[in-house]
Design an enzyme around this catalytic site. Structure first.
Site, PDB file in Angstrom:
ATOM      1  N   GLU A  99      33.173  47.640  39.723  1.00 61.05           N
ATOM      2  CA  GLU A  99      32.780  48.611  40.757  1.00 61.05           C
ATOM      3  C   GLU A  99      32.565  47.973  42.114  1.00 61.05           C
ATOM      4  OE1 GLU A  99      29.423  50.541  38.993  1.00 61.05           O
ATOM      5  OE2 GLU A  99      30.674  51.301  37.361  1.00 61.05           O
ATOM      6  N   ASP A 125      43.712  36.272  41.161  1.00 66.17           N
ATOM      7  CA  ASP A 125      42.936  35.091  40.746  1.00 66.17           C
ATOM      8  C   ASP A 125      41.453  35.233  41.068  1.00 66.17           C
ATOM      9  OD1 ASP A 125      45.224  33.500  39.837  1.00 66.17           O
ATOM     10  OD2 ASP A 125      45.839  33.631  41.931  1.00 66.17           O
ATOM     11  N   GLY A 157      47.600  37.984  44.588  1.00 62.18           N
ATOM     12  CA  GLY A 157      47.702  36.540  44.369  1.00 62.18           C
ATOM     13  C   GLY A 157      47.558  36.282  42.880  1.00 62.18           C
ATOM     14  N   ASP A 222      46.136  32.557  53.385  1.00 56.27           N
ATOM     15  CA  ASP A 222      45.553  33.325  52.289  1.00 56.27           C
ATOM     16  C   ASP A 222      44.606  34.402  52.823  1.00 56.27           C
ATOM     17  OD1 ASP A 222      44.997  34.133  49.778  1.00 56.27           O
ATOM     18  OD2 ASP A 222      44.259  32.211  49.042  1.00 56.27           O
ATOM     19  N   GLU A 396      39.529  32.380  47.346  1.00 55.97           N
ATOM     20  CA  GLU A 396      38.324  33.047  47.862  1.00 55.97           C
ATOM     21  C   GLU A 396      37.699  32.176  48.954  1.00 55.97           C
ATOM     22  OE1 GLU A 396      37.043  36.161  46.344  1.00 55.97           O
ATOM     23  OE2 GLU A 396      39.162  35.989  45.850  1.00 55.97           O
TER      24      GLU A 396
END
Ligand code: ADP
Ligand code: MG
Length: 417
Positions: A99, A125, A157, A222, A396
């Protein structure tokens, strides 16, 4: 399925007419179906040698789906392509739709793992990064991280999915074909080891990574390409072209411990931070024996890179950086190696573009580009000097500043093969 042939679905129908009674016939048919499934797994296990084990059967799988990943179609892709396959293969699963960001991380941190034989994510990922870090934050991390993990590509990704597909020696596949391949691996349920890399950030926080640590060009692409996520995996190519137009140089210091070098251990290895050492004195998560404190100099056994002007630094521990970027031709999931690439300043835009285009075929190292360096390492440290920039771990964004990392060979377990 032999190597080099695209996977195809072939339907064979058999009829069991042992006796008059339909229920007895059904039971016999089910016995056959079960025996065929078992035999195919046993055959795959033998082929793979001692490396792989099997997900316990009958298994209970938690499948975590990020509904917003990729083009926002992960759930639909699951329903259209995987639901039937898993039912036919008698893989019972529970679907959990995330969520919000870190929902999966919190969930696996608290979950009763005795209820689950595998944790599978259907996303990019980023969601697996959440799951692995959630597992490593548990008091029982040593046991928790042994839970077999699986990946179904639903994001933009999908580097790990592309990597495991590649490890299975299948010809390259994209989109739905890659998804089917990963679904098939989940049905087979073979489990192998997966290296993790422990990464220390400036604020003493530590994260665990299964894919990559990036700074400079790759990290910028990215993050900047997030805005093109509606186009799917091709977002990285678009981001690359945009970034090339405004190519910049990043100043920093890089040092590493080569793979064959004896570590010459630091006098005070990097102890887990306060957060990781609760008052009962029980140490959470593994000790990084190769790393000194981030504020201390690197040990003498380390190599310090002379250059301080970089276009990119990329540490990667899987074969693929994206579905169509084959970064490390000979990487495996458990080779115990951080594959370190860096490109120094001075490279022209066309030469950099050539490298990325060559990477589609894993041919970038054969380009003979004098600005590209590749080293196999056990640990590394990167200290950016440029004030602003982006560092990514598994795609990230993490805190910007000095980072250091070390490999933990085979710490996790992954469904593949
Ligand atoms: P993609 O490859 O498309 O970027 P990811 O799996 O990497 O897909 O997910 C993108 C980001 O979304 C990650 O940072 C992840 O933690 C986060 N995330 C996961 N579930 C949700 C959710 N339900 N809503 C918003 N963000 C989420
Ligand atoms: Mg992502």
């Amino acid at each position: 399925m032999s190597a080099g042939v695209a996977r195809q679905r072939v339907e064979q129908s058999f009829r069991v007419a042992l006796v008059q009674d339909a229920r007895t016939n059904l039971r016999e048919a089910e016995r056959w179906a079960c025996a065929i499934r078992d035999a195919s797994v046993q055959q795959a296990l033998r082929k793979d040698g001692v490396k792989n084990s099997e997900v316990r059967r009958p298994c209970r799988v938690m499948i975590l789906v990020n509904p917003l990943s990729g083009r926002g179609q992960a759930l639909q892709l699951f329903t259209n392509h995987l639901q039937g396959m898993l039912t036919e293969a008698a893989v019972p699963y529970t679907l959990v739709i995330t969520e919000h960001q870190n929902h999966a991380r919190e969930l696996v941190k608290k979950a009763d793992l005795s209820q689950w034989d595998a944790l599978v994510i259907m996303s990019g990922d980023g969601l697996l990064f959440e799951v692995i870090n959630g597992l490593m934050e548990r008091d029982d991390w040593q046991e928790a991280i042994q839970t077999p993990l699986g990946i179904l590509p639903g994001g933009s990704g999908n580097a790990l999915a592309a990597s495991v597909h590649h490890y299975s020696q299948s010809p390259p596949a994209w989109n739905e074909e890659l998804l089917l391949s990963c679904g098939f691996m989940l049905c087979k349920g073979l489990v192998g080891s997966l290296d993790l890399v422990s990464i220390h950030l400036a604020s003493k926080q530590r994260v665990f990574s299964f894919l990559s640590l990036a700074w400079g060009f790759v990290a910028d692409v990215d993050i900047e390409s997030e805005k093109y996520r509606h186009v799917g995996a091709i977002r990285f190519l678009m981001g690359t072209l945009v970034r090339l137009a405004s190519l910049r140089v990043y100043q920093g210091r890089l040092a590493y411990l080569p793979i064959n070098q004896k570590p010459n251990l630091p006098s005070t290895p990097q102890r887990p931070s306060l957060l990781e050492t609760p008052c009962d004195g029980k140490i959470r998560a593994p000790l990084d024996s190769l790393l000194p404190g981030l504020e201390q100099p690197v040990p003498e056994s380390w190599t310090v890179v002379k250059a301080e002007d970089f276009v990119l630094v990329l540490a990667i521990y899987q074969s693929h950086l994206a579905e169509d970027l084959w970064a490390v031709p000979d990487a495996t999931a458990d080779d115990g190696i951080i594959h370190l690439f860096y490109v120094t300043a001075g490279i022209s835009r066309p030469a950099l573009l050539r490298l990325f285009l060559a990477m589609e075929k894993g041919a970038h190292l054969a380009c003979g580009c004098p600005y590209l360096v590749y080293e196999k390492v056990q640990a590394l440290r990167l200290e950016p000097i440029s004030r602003e920039g982006v560092i990514t771990v598994d795609g990230e964004t993490v805190e910007y500043g000095p980072v250091q990392a070390q490999i933990h060979p085979g710490l996790a377990r992954l469904i593949y093969g």
